[in-house]
Design a protein around this motif. Structure first.
Motif, PDB file in Angstrom:
ATOM      1  N   GLY A  56       0.768  -1.236   0.000  1.00 25.05           N
ATOM      2  CA  GLY A  56       0.000   0.000   0.000  1.00 25.05           C
ATOM      3  C   GLY A  56       0.794   1.277   0.000  1.00 25.05           C
ATOM      4  N   LEU A  57       1.911   1.309   0.740  1.00 27.95           N
ATOM      5  CA  LEU A  57       2.621   2.583   0.920  1.00 27.95           C
ATOM      6  C   LEU A  57       3.320   3.151  -0.320  1.00 27.95           C
ATOM      7  CD1 LEU A  57       4.168   2.708   4.486  1.00 27.95           C
ATOM      8  CD2 LEU A  57       1.981   3.507   3.657  1.00 27.95           C
ATOM      9  N   PRO A  58       3.802   2.311  -1.261  1.00 26.28           N
ATOM     10  CA  PRO A  58       4.460   2.895  -2.436  1.00 26.28           C
ATOM     11  C   PRO A  58       3.563   3.869  -3.183  1.00 26.28           C
ATOM     12  CG  PRO A  58       4.804   0.542  -2.402  1.00 26.28           C
ATOM     13  CD  PRO A  58       3.858   0.852  -1.294  1.00 26.28           C
ATOM     14  N   ARG A  59       2.241   3.771  -2.963  1.00 29.81           N
ATOM     15  CA  ARG A  59       1.312   4.638  -3.690  1.00 29.81           C
ATOM     16  C   ARG A  59       1.383   6.094  -3.213  1.00 29.81           C
ATOM     17  NH1 ARG A  59      -0.587   3.272  -8.178  1.00 29.81           N
ATOM     18  NH2 ARG A  59      -2.456   4.491  -7.831  1.00 29.81           N
ATOM     19  N   ALA A  60       1.981   6.320  -2.041  1.00 30.76           N
ATOM     20  CA  ALA A  60       1.927   7.646  -1.421  1.00 30.76           C
ATOM     21  C   ALA A  60       2.270   8.770  -2.396  1.00 30.76           C
ATOM     22  CB  ALA A  60       2.862   7.687  -0.213  1.00 30.76           C
ATOM     23  N   PHE A  61       3.356   8.617  -3.129  1.00 26.30           N
ATOM     24  CA  PHE A  61       3.759   9.662  -4.069  1.00 26.30           C
ATOM     25  C   PHE A  61       3.494   9.269  -5.516  1.00 26.30           C
ATOM     26  CE2 PHE A  61       6.198  10.641  -0.283  1.00 26.30           C
ATOM     27  CZ  PHE A  61       5.946  11.995  -0.157  1.00 26.30           C
ATOM     28  N   VAL A  62       3.498   7.955  -5.792  1.00 26.31           N
ATOM     29  CA  VAL A  62       3.229   7.513  -7.171  1.00 26.31           C
ATOM     30  C   VAL A  62       1.853   8.007  -7.612  1.00 26.31           C
ATOM     31  CG1 VAL A  62       2.884   5.489  -8.653  1.00 26.31           C
ATOM     32  CG2 VAL A  62       4.709   5.485  -6.963  1.00 26.31           C
ATOM     33  N   ALA A 111       8.988   8.193  -2.141  1.00 21.23           N
ATOM     34  CA  ALA A 111       9.305   9.489  -2.755  1.00 21.23           C
ATOM     35  C   ALA A 111      10.372   9.331  -3.830  1.00 21.23           C
ATOM     36  CB  ALA A 111       9.780  10.464  -1.679  1.00 21.23           C
ATOM     37  N   ILE A 112      11.349   8.466  -3.547  1.00 13.66           N
ATOM     38  CA  ILE A 112      12.451   8.282  -4.506  1.00 13.66           C
ATOM     39  C   ILE A 112      11.948   7.646  -5.806  1.00 13.66           C
ATOM     40  CG2 ILE A 112      14.617   6.989  -4.896  1.00 13.66           C
ATOM     41  CD1 ILE A 112      15.174   7.354  -1.870  1.00 13.66           C
ATOM     42  N   ILE A 113      11.025   6.691  -5.665  1.00 15.18           N
ATOM     43  CA  ILE A 113      10.590   5.937  -6.853  1.00 15.18           C
ATOM     44  C   ILE A 113       9.436   6.601  -7.601  1.00 15.18           C
ATOM     45  CG2 ILE A 113      11.277   3.703  -5.899  1.00 15.18           C
ATOM     46  CD1 ILE A 113       8.076   3.389  -5.529  1.00 15.18           C
ATOM     47  N   ALA A 114       8.888   7.691  -7.041  1.00 18.09           N
ATOM     48  CA  ALA A 114       7.628   8.230  -7.576  1.00 18.09           C
ATOM     49  C   ALA A 114       7.684   8.555  -9.063  1.00 18.09           C
ATOM     50  CB  ALA A 114       7.227   9.464  -6.783  1.00 18.09           C
ATOM     51  N   GLN A 115       8.840   9.073  -9.516  1.00 17.52           N
ATOM     52  CA  GLN A 115       8.907   9.497 -10.908  1.00 17.52           C
ATOM     53  C   GLN A 115       9.486   8.431 -11.827  1.00 17.52           C
ATOM     54  OE1 GLN A 115      10.146  13.764 -11.295  1.00 17.52           O
ATOM     55  NE2 GLN A 115      10.149  13.628  -9.077  1.00 17.52           N
ATOM     56  N   ALA A 116       9.743   7.228 -11.255  1.00 18.95           N
ATOM     57  CA  ALA A 116      10.296   6.145 -12.072  1.00 18.95           C
ATOM     58  C   ALA A 116       9.181   5.408 -12.801  1.00 18.95           C
ATOM     59  CB  ALA A 116      11.070   5.173 -11.189  1.00 18.95           C
ATOM     60  N   ARG A 117       9.549   4.690 -13.865  1.00 22.90           N
ATOM     61  CA  ARG A 117       8.520   3.995 -14.654  1.00 22.90           C
ATOM     62  C   ARG A 117       8.064   2.707 -13.965  1.00 22.90           C
ATOM     63  NH1 ARG A 117      11.143   5.102 -20.511  1.00 22.90           N
ATOM     64  NH2 ARG A 117      10.513   7.263 -20.663  1.00 22.90           N
ATOM     65  N   SER A 118       9.033   1.851 -13.555  1.00 23.20           N
ATOM     66  CA  SER A 118       8.654   0.589 -12.890  1.00 23.20           C
ATOM     67  C   SER A 118       8.701   0.801 -11.386  1.00 23.20           C
ATOM     68  CB  SER A 118       9.612  -0.522 -13.301  1.00 23.20           C
ATOM     69  OG  SER A 118       9.684  -0.592 -14.691  1.00 23.20           O
ATOM     70  N   SER A 119       7.788   1.603 -10.898  1.00 18.31           N
ATOM     71  CA  SER A 119       7.899   2.038  -9.507  1.00 18.31           C
ATOM     72  C   SER A 119       7.719   0.914  -8.500  1.00 18.31           C
ATOM     73  CB  SER A 119       6.905   3.162  -9.240  1.00 18.31           C
ATOM     74  OG  SER A 119       5.627   2.777  -9.589  1.00 18.31           O
ATOM     75  N   THR A 120       6.821  -0.049  -8.785  1.00 12.50           N
ATOM     76  CA  THR A 120       6.559  -1.114  -7.823  1.00 12.50           C
ATOM     77  C   THR A 120       7.788  -2.008  -7.655  1.00 12.50           C
ATOM     78  OG1 THR A 120       4.305  -1.064  -8.625  1.00 12.50           O
ATOM     79  CG2 THR A 120       4.875  -2.871  -7.181  1.00 12.50           C
ATOM     80  N   THR A 121       8.414  -2.379  -8.781  1.00 15.38           N
ATOM     81  CA  THR A 121       9.618  -3.198  -8.725  1.00 15.38           C
ATOM     82  C   THR A 121      10.721  -2.451  -7.999  1.00 15.38           C
ATOM     83  OG1 THR A 121       8.982  -3.932 -10.922  1.00 15.38           O
ATOM     84  CG2 THR A 121      11.147  -4.625 -10.152  1.00 15.38           C
ATOM     85  N   ALA A 160      15.443  17.077  -2.603  1.00 19.63           N
ATOM     86  CA  ALA A 160      16.230  16.779  -3.811  1.00 19.63           C
ATOM     87  C   ALA A 160      15.496  15.816  -4.743  1.00 19.63           C
ATOM     88  CB  ALA A 160      17.577  16.193  -3.412  1.00 19.63           C
ATOM     89  N   VAL A 161      14.772  14.844  -4.187  1.00 23.30           N
ATOM     90  CA  VAL A 161      14.097  13.883  -5.061  1.00 23.30           C
ATOM     91  C   VAL A 161      12.722  14.385  -5.508  1.00 23.30           C
ATOM     92  CG1 VAL A 161      15.263  11.871  -4.100  1.00 23.30           C
ATOM     93  CG2 VAL A 161      13.074  12.556  -3.150  1.00 23.30           C
ATOM     94  N   TRP A 162      12.156  15.322  -4.762  1.00 24.21           N
ATOM     95  CA  TRP A 162      10.806  15.800  -5.077  1.00 24.21           C
ATOM     96  C   TRP A 162      10.835  16.911  -6.114  1.00 24.21           C
ATOM     97  CZ3 TRP A 162       5.982  14.596  -5.145  1.00 24.21           C
ATOM     98  CH2 TRP A 162       4.972  15.552  -5.106  1.00 24.21           C
ATOM     99  N   ASN A 163      11.746  17.846  -5.960  1.00 24.47           N
ATOM    100  CA  ASN A 163      11.811  18.976  -6.893  1.00 24.47           C
ATOM    101  C   ASN A 163      12.831  18.714  -7.989  1.00 24.47           C
ATOM    102  OD1 ASN A 163       9.895  20.702  -5.696  1.00 24.47           O
ATOM    103  ND2 ASN A 163      11.343  21.232  -4.105  1.00 24.47           N
TER     104      ASN A 163
END
Lengths: 206, 228
Positions: free
Chosen positions: B77-83, B160-170, B224-227
């Motif tokens: 559930g938590l990876p969805r926070a920023f994705v 937050a780190i993975i939010a802008q990545a394509r395969s965020s769940t992996t 740094a990872v958000w902006n």
């Protein structure tokens, strides 16, 4: 100019690439209070990219962007929180009503509690309508409300009149005119509408 | 200074309240975490616990299972926070409205409250179904609160780190492993101590240190990872 004007934005030699594709190449311009900088160009010429760079949503590869309010210069992080921005890719929470969306951002931006209601009335948008139930024209009205929520000195508007009907365009134009009494605006893709106070023009095709 | 703290707190609380309002209307995180946890718990109880074959070494094995259960439920559930903010394009409005530190803390407070809610539901069920007796309840409560905070803080940072990545769940699974591994080792050790009736003072201090470190790392890294 920076010291005298309530607001001033200037950018010099902006470059921005996406991979090998050069979108912005040596773009410069400026705008001050009471003025509109109109950005034009063909599709893909970089209008939206330029506005994103000015908003601090994209970092230019090269070049500088300076922003002042009443002689005080602000950093990119500060500029990001001070300006108003409306663009087609700006979305709101589907699970909240239009008014709840504005209330949330009003709290984040420390606006008076009545400000969201005031703006909703100005653009004639029903505040109780859920985000997912807003039509495209209503979403555009909500973008205008959101952009003006904290009474910014600088407005960055990308396709600001898209999907608006005639009363919507009138309301938006009036809001823009009121904003220009003390603020500045950069507008890209205004459509066929005649904009007031256009004093500067930047054509990205050149 | 006090005005700055007040403004910052107002912003973080606004994010927290918004997250819960959206969650209560969609039920996404609670449903995902709850369903995953209950299903896994039932399978475990049939295979190992009161309803099936009892483990020969409950003190050693069952605390591990409890924390694996919590980790996987949180990972669901938590990876969805920023994705979610990126996918629904609300991230732009947030970037232009919220200071990164207050946004991070608002999201973290929300994640922590979700993890606590999950623990409140899952832990009594786990103890009952697995027939696990706790000798020192305060130690278990400490493990759940401090360990739950660590899961939320580590999970929010990685999200937050993975939010802008394509395969965020992996990517979440890959990045969460090194971040959350020390936490799990400590939380399991403290839970074992609670079962055995030991106070586990060293592991408890280390867990608090971990929580503090992840929070500080999150506050420093997030802008740094958000902006851009």
């Amino acid at each position: 100019m920076a010291l005298q004007s309530p607001v001033s934005l200037s950018f010099q030699g902006l470059y921005r690439n996406f991979g090998r594709l050069a979108v912005l190449r040596d773009i410069s311009g400026s705008v001050s209070a009471g003025e509109i900088l109109l950005v034009t160009g063909a599709n893909g010429s970089g209008k939206s990219t330029l506005l994103k760079c000015l908003a601090g949503l994209l970092a230019p590869d090269l070049g500088s962007i300076k922003y002042w309010e009443v002689g005080q210069e602000f950093t990119t992080a500060e500029r990001r929180l001070r300006l108003g921005y409306a663009a087609p890719d700006l979305s709101f929470y589907d699970e909240l009503t239009a008014e709840e969306n504005l209330d949330f951002f009003a709290r984040m931006r420390r606006c008076p509690t009545q400000r969201p209601r005031e703006l909703l009335d100005r653009v004639d948008l029903p505040g109780g309508r859920m985000g997912h139930a807003l039509s495209s024209g209503m979403r555009q009205r909500l973008r205008w409300c959101w952009a003006l929520l904290h009474r910014p000195r600088l407005l960055l508007l990308d396709e600001p009149f898209q999907n608006l009907d005639e009363p919507g365009c009138r309301a938006a134009t009036q809001l823009l005119e009121e904003h220009l009494a003390n603020g500045a605006a950069v507008v890209a893709n205004p459509g066929a509408l005649d904009l007031p106070y256009v004093t500067r023009h930047l054509n990205l095709d050149n | 200074m006090s005005q700055d703290i007040s403004i910052w707190t107002t912003e973080a609380l606004a994010v927290f309240a918004k997250e819960w309002r959206c969650e209560l209307r969609t039920g996404y995180a609670l449903n995902t975490l709850g369903l995953f946890a209950i299903t896994t718990l039932v399978v475990m109880s049939i295979s190992l616990g009161h309803l099936g074959i009892a483990s020969t070494e409950p003190t050693t094995v069952l605390p591990v299972l409890l924390w694996i259960l919590l980790l996987f439920a949180v990972s669901a559930g938590l990876p969805r926070a920023f994705v979610f903010e990126e996918e629904s394009q609300t991230a732009i409005a947030l970037r232009l409205s919220a200071r990164p530190s207050s946004l991070f803390c608002g999201k973290l407070a929300y994640s922590f409250s979700v993890v606590l809610a999950l623990e409140i539901i899952v832990t009594p069920l786990f103890l009952t179904l697995m027939h696990l007796k706790i000798e020192t309840m305060p130690v278990l409560l400490f493990a759940l609160v401090a360990g739950g905070y660590g899961l939320a803080a580590g999970g929010t940072l990685v999200a937050a780190i993975i939010a802008q990545a394509r395969s965020s769940t992996t990517l979440f699974s890959v990045l969460a492993l090194p971040v959350l591994l020390p936490l799990l080792v400590l939380a399991i050790e403290i839970t074992r101590s609670a079962v055995a009736g030991d106070p586990a003072p060293i592991a408890s201090r280390q867990l608090l240190l971990y929580d503090g470190s992840v929070t500080i790392a999150g506050l420093l890294l997030f802008p740094a990872v958000w902006n851009p």
